[in-house]
Design an enzyme around this catalytic site. Structure first.
Site, PDB file in Angstrom:
ATOM      1  N   THR A 106       0.840  -1.193   0.000  1.00 50.51           N
ATOM      2  CA  THR A 106       0.000   0.000   0.000  1.00 50.51           C
ATOM      3  C   THR A 106       0.868   1.233   0.000  1.00 50.51           C
ATOM      4  OG1 THR A 106      -0.138  -0.220   2.380  1.00 50.51           O
ATOM      5  CG2 THR A 106      -2.028  -0.995   1.116  1.00 50.51           C
ATOM      6  N   THR A 183       6.996  -5.152   0.900  1.00 52.72           N
ATOM      7  CA  THR A 183       8.417  -5.173   1.287  1.00 52.72           C
ATOM      8  C   THR A 183       8.969  -6.561   1.579  1.00 52.72           C
ATOM      9  OG1 THR A 183       7.819  -4.752   3.585  1.00 52.72           O
ATOM     10  CG2 THR A 183       8.392  -2.841   2.228  1.00 52.72           C
ATOM     11  N   ASP A 184       8.110  -7.513   1.951  1.00 53.09           N
ATOM     12  CA  ASP A 184       8.636  -8.800   2.410  1.00 53.09           C
ATOM     13  C   ASP A 184       9.594  -9.456   1.411  1.00 53.09           C
ATOM     14  OD1 ASP A 184       7.441  -8.599   4.812  1.00 53.09           O
ATOM     15  OD2 ASP A 184       6.269 -10.466   4.672  1.00 53.09           O
ATOM     16  N   LYS A 262      16.238  -7.261   3.315  1.00 52.09           N
ATOM     17  CA  LYS A 262      15.361  -6.780   4.386  1.00 52.09           C
ATOM     18  C   LYS A 262      15.890  -7.356   5.678  1.00 52.09           C
ATOM     19  CE  LYS A 262      10.547  -6.277   5.840  1.00 52.09           C
ATOM     20  NZ  LYS A 262       9.127  -6.588   5.629  1.00 52.09           N
TER      21      LYS A 262
END
Lengths: 441, 633
Positions: A106, A183-184, A262
């Protein structure tokens, strides 16, 4: 008549609502033994107990009422979704054009305060409304390609995204491409695009948000602005990831697509370059190239893009740990996998108990590569006996390639190159760094 | 002039925000404690979310247009990634939720079957997330105050906001210690009556909460928002009333202010002033005022990108400066209103010529606006963008003047007045906190908490009297003080008589405060240490107040330092005996003359040298014994 939206209700709650002909968004009066409550029927979380219905009271609070206690529920007014008018935007044709490909996550969203629902806001005007500064930098051309949580993305989606980027670039209209992404697994997609799209004439910048954009504190706006400014102003082409440089809302770091990971579950600055510094910081609307970055970047060019967008997903990423069962390797080889990326210990080791299984796998043609679970630093398999033995078996050391990048690269190499072993050891998209600076990034 | 609350139909509703004394914050494991120093600072900018901009909310629009930078200061132990909005909230603190449920039971309120955590949008920077997490725990119920029964509207559990440290218009600084501390918000039905009767409502509720022993004490641990309205007016919310005596003044002030505004509105209605015409003509008068010699005008004109704008207000001549009560006039309201937009320069025709603005300039403005005799004008000056916002706000404020009292949020000043804070937000901007699943509340949970429901204030006072042998006055004083918990701890641990402890912690501390000393410098730990020393006979009873005095005067940082600073040294029995012998010898003439009758005089002289060094009773006993011997000889 269309079936009313169940709004996540199941069991007793759904039965009650359908019996009374009430659907989500309707104004209702709910009578219980304690009196009456007035509000708007809200949707129910899918996973929550089906024993309650949820209404939003006039005060704005939501509250759950146990179905068993409800004497009656009466519809007072039908759900009338208020039409929202997007603000008019006067586009400035003199501004550079950016294509924004949305794949999920989002990056911009709108809250419906009446129902509490959050929905993606992706038209150009909605984007300008949530990040007004964008309109002074670029003319954005948005397109929704996918709407997926990034954990649901597969190699076939990487192909779709890569092909969409190629399509946009070939129009020749765009100064740069921005890809919004959950983002994962954004670093996997960044690596995938880095291999699939070589000879890029313009920058392709992936961007995401660690705090969803319905919050006033969201990092989405600054990240999107940073990604857009980098896509416009960078002298360099290639695949990058643009995310918060620190916890403060002052700078966005741009990372090489194959060198980023990440490293935190929730922080804004979760994305970090491994073994190198980020290539640039975007601060106060300007791009600051980081001199210490030892990466050689390709300049923007008029070259034809070299697109090899297929992936072969028969690759396994295996993390070694004490007590690791060598049979896992045998099972993977037997299941038809073409490559195994090992995340070994330290300089690139697994226990000697694995040797036999690895030898068998190599013998049947499985490509076995070594990366390190230390994350930072290179594997060096000549230092200890174990490493030397593994080299003898035919395990391929991958220098300081990040294991996730190595996994994606193997999938790409299997689908697009003849000599996979050789390809794995060459640096194609800066996935191997020539030297690692002393100062920790 | 005094107004009659009954004839004005004065109604006051309370919203009490009480901090809870839980081990951890509402959504993380950090402690609810103040940090001595900060070890990390970071910077953020908040943006209004899209639908915030959709509706025209001048306050949100303006806050957004300022795009202020917010700096947060944090300390390990009292804040973590959760406060930094870098980690999702943990589950709601069980202890805090239980406390809110206990209060709900105590107030006969109906607990929700399932509690939903909501996000209430707040973009002034006081919440790192840009919203406050809050949940409705119960609704309905009542509180009995003397002979009255006051209805309860709602009981909510929410997180406290960060504490504002500094605001220099460019950067706002907040301290994260307080962010996330659990608060129970209790909203009561509006009540009528005299201000002091109304105050009794707040006092009674406060005492009930304290009787639970689950709430934080001390300055700022309880805050009251007060909704005040009079007949024909609108509800005005007043924030930041800290003390109850301030509250009476605030109610009286608001009563006068609101009635004053209604008086002005009646006059405007008599004149048949048309709200639609307010601001029907707006002109740039920068060139007219640019020639003025006025100091304040010059300051604005000399700043870059500044402008002066004149707004015509038909039919308002004489009304903007009209003062039905002292200091109550529309002109003053406008001054505070533009202050919200960081502007100072606002003038109106009822007060001009003045402030260095001359007759000529006034005439030129009147001419430019083509004003009739009964028209007024308002001039506002400053940076262009802010003047834009402020003009719109002035026009809407003057339109509201015809109706009377505008609904707005005001803040209480320490002297019991109120000033404009911001327009009242429209419908509450709330949406679900999707990071935390709804919390069902079962009958068995509620049943298990019934034993913890606080007893009534009378019962608590009676039990204090009985348990510690206190008289009624002292029991009430210690209960209402900030020291009830520390009193009970010391009384339970030491052999010092509870009456003595209680009187030191109430009468003595209060008397030192009246002398201008600061009770906040005296921490609970210091109090406990001083009484522990007394218990070990390391100091005498008389020393306690001396130690408190040094600490409250900030002449000492620790109890040890205070003992030194006060010249308290504990002496041995031998030393005391020698000291008494010396006093007797020095006064032998008097002793011989008066015999046993000299005892009082001698006691006074011994105390003059031994005060704080030895226990008074012990001195008295030793002196008597020596005198007895002497007399016998």
């Amino acid at each position: 008549m269309a079936k009313p939206d169940s709004g996540g209700y199941r069991g007793a709650g759904l039965q009650l609502l359908s019996r009374q002909g009430v659907s989500v968004g309707d104004s209702v009066r709910v009578a219980t033994e304690d009196g009456e409550m007035f509000g708007v029927l809200m949707p129910r979380y899918e996973l929550a107990s089906d024993d309650y219905i949820v209404i939003k009271l006039k005060s704005g609070y939501n509250t759950g009422i146990q179905v068993g206690r409800i004497k009656s529920i009466t519809k007072l007014q039908k759900n009338e979704a208020a039409a929202t008018k997007a603000p008019e935007i006067i586009e400035d044709d003199r501004l550079p054009k950016i294509a924004l490909i949305s794949t999920g996550g989002t990056i911009a969203s709108k809250i419906d305060y009446r129902t509490g629902g959050v929905r993606a806001a992706l038209s150009a005007s909605e984007l300008y409304a949530s990040v007004p500064e964008l309109a002074s930098h670029a003319s954005i051309d948005p397109e929704v390609l996918l709407s997926e949580y990034s954990e649901n993305l597969k190699p076939e989606h990487w192909t779709m995204i890569a092909e969409k980027v190629v399509e946009k670039i070939r129009t020749g209209k765009y100064r740069g491409i921005v890809v919004s992404h959950g983002t994962d697994t954004m670093h996997y997609t960044a690596a995938a695009l880095s291999f699939a799209l070589q000879n890029l004439p313009v920058p392709v910048v992936l961007v995401g948000a660690q705090r969803s954009s319905d919050r006033p504190s969201s990092d989405a706006a600054l990240n999107l602005l940073g990604a857009t400014i980098f896509a416009i102003k960078s002298e360099y082409a290639g695949v990058f990831v643009a995310m918060h440089a620190g916890t403060s809302d002052d700078a966005v770091a741009c990372h090489i697509g194959t060198r980023v990971r990440k490293n935190h579950t929730s922080r804004r600055d979760a994305f970090e370059s491994i073994d190198v510094t980020p290539v640039a910081l975007v601060r106060n609307g300007a791009v600051e190239m980081q001199e210490k970055s030892m990466i050689e970047l390709a300049k923007r060019s008029d070259d034809k893009i070299d697109a090899k967008t297929k992936f072969d997903d028969r690759v396994a990423l295996l993390k070694y740990h004490p007590g690791f069962d060598p049979k896992l390797i045998e099972h993977i080889a037997a299941a038809g996998y073409k490559a195994i990326i090992l995340e070994g210990t330290g300089l690139g080791h697994v226990s000697k108990e694995c040797f036999l299984a690895l030898q068998k796998a190599v013998d049947v043609g499985v490509i076995v590569c070594m990366t390190s679970q230390c994350i930072w630093g290179r594997v060096r398999m000549t230092v200890y006996d174990t490493g030397r033995d593994l080299l003898g078996i035919g395990v391929i050391p991958l220098s300081d390639m990040i294991s996730e990048t190595a996994t994606v690269k193997a999938m790409w190499a299997l689908a697009n190159t003849k000599n996979v072993k050789k390809t794995m050891q060459e640096s194609i998209a800066n996935e191997i760094s020539s030297s690692i600076p002393i100062e920790k990034a | 002039m005094t107004l009659d609350p009954a004839s004005l139909d004065l109604k006051v509703g309370f919203e009490i925000h009480q901090q809870l004394a839980t081990k951890s914050k509402l959504f993380c494991n950090c402690g609810c404690k103040e940090a001595d120093s900060y070890d990390y600072t970071f910077m953020r900018r908040l943006r209004p979310t899209q639908s915030e901009l959709g509706a025209f909310d001048p306050a949100a629009m303006f806050e957004a247009s300022k795009m202020r930078t917010v700096e947060y200061m944090s300390a390990t132990g009292s804040s973590c990634l959760v406060e930094a909005d870098e980690e999702p909230p943990h589950d709601v603190s069980r202890e805090a939720l239980e406390t809110a449920l206990i209060f709900s039971l105590a107030l006969n309120s109906k607990v929700m079957d399932e509690i939903h955590v909501m996000r209430k949008i707040v973009i002034d920077g006081s919440n790192t997330t840009g919203f406050q997490r809050t949940m409705l725990v119960a609704s309905g119920g009542h509180l009995d105050v003397a002979s009255k029964r006051v209805g309860v509207q709602s009981i909510c559990l929410e997180e406290d906001a960060a504490k504002l440290i500094e605001d220099d218009k460019q950067v706002r600084k907040y301290d994260l210690d307080r962010l996330g501390v659990p608060l129970v918000e209790i909203a009561l039905d509006p009540v009528t009556g005299k201000p002091d009767e109304i105050m009794q409502v707040a006092l009674t509720l406060g005492r009930l909460l304290r009787a639970s022993r689950r709430v934080a004490r001390g300055l700022g641990s309880i805050r009251q928002d007060v909704n005040i309205s009079v007949q024909n007016g609108a509800v005005v919310e007043v924030k930041g009333v800290q003390q109850l005596d301030q509250l009476i003044k605030v109610i009286e002030h608001e009563m006068q202010r609101q009635h004053g505004l209604i008086v002005i509105a009646e006059k405007l209605k008599e004149r048949k002033v048309d709200a639609g015409k307010v601001g029907d003509r707006i002109e740039d008068v920068t060139d007219i005022l640019g020639k003025a010699q006025s100091k304040i005008v010059r300051q604005i004109v000399d700043a870059p990108d500044s402008t002066f704008r004149a707004i015509r207000v038909p039919g308002f001549a004489g009304m903007i400066g009209l003062e039905p009560y002292k200091d109550i006039r529309l002109g003053k309201e406008l001054g505070k209103l533009v202050g919200f937009y960081d502007l100072k320069g606002v003038f109106h025709s009822d007060e001009l010529p003045n402030y260095g603005i001359t007759e000529n300039e006034v005439a030129a403005v009147r001419e430019k606006l083509e004003m009739a005799a009964d028209d007024a004008f308002v001039i506002v000056g400053g940076p262009k963008d802010r003047v834009e916002f402020a003009s719109a706000a002035i026009i809407s404020r003057l339109k509201a003047a015809i109706a009377g009292v505008p609904a707005e949020t005001r803040s209480a000043t320490p002297d019991g007045k109120t000033v404009f804070l911001r327009p009242r937000p429209g419908a509450a901007r709330m949406y679900p906190e999707t990071d935390i699943p709804p919390i069902p509340v079962t009958e068995s949970t509620l049943a298990s908490l019934t034993d913890s429901v606080p007893r009534s204030w009378d019962e608590v006072i009676k039990s204090l009297m009985k348990k510690y042998g206190l008289n009624e006055k002292l029991a009430k004083e210690i209960f209402d003080s900030d020291y009830l918990d520390v009193f009970e701890e010391i009384a339970g641990k030491t052999k010092t008589p509870p009456t003595f402890i209680a009187s030191k912690l109430t009468e003595d501390v209060t008397s030192l405060q009246r002398q201008g000393m600061n009770a906040s410098a005296l921490t609970y730990d210091m109090i406990k240490e001083a009484f522990a020393k007394l218990d070990n006979s390391a100091i005498a009873k008389e020393s306690i107040i001396l130690i408190f005095e040094k600490l409250m005067k900030k002449q000492a940082q620790t109890v040890e330092e205070a003992i030194k600073a006060a010249g308290i040294t504990s002496i041995s029995d031998e030393e005391l005996s020698a000291m008494i012998d010396k006093v007797i010898n020095d006064n032998m003439a008097a002793v011989k003359e008066k015999g046993a009758n000299s005892l009082g005089m001698l006691m006074g002289r011994v105390m003059a040298v031994a005060r704080g060094k030895a226990d008074g009773q012990k001195i008295n006993a030793m002196l008597k014994e020596k005198m007895q011997k002497l007399v016998n000889q």
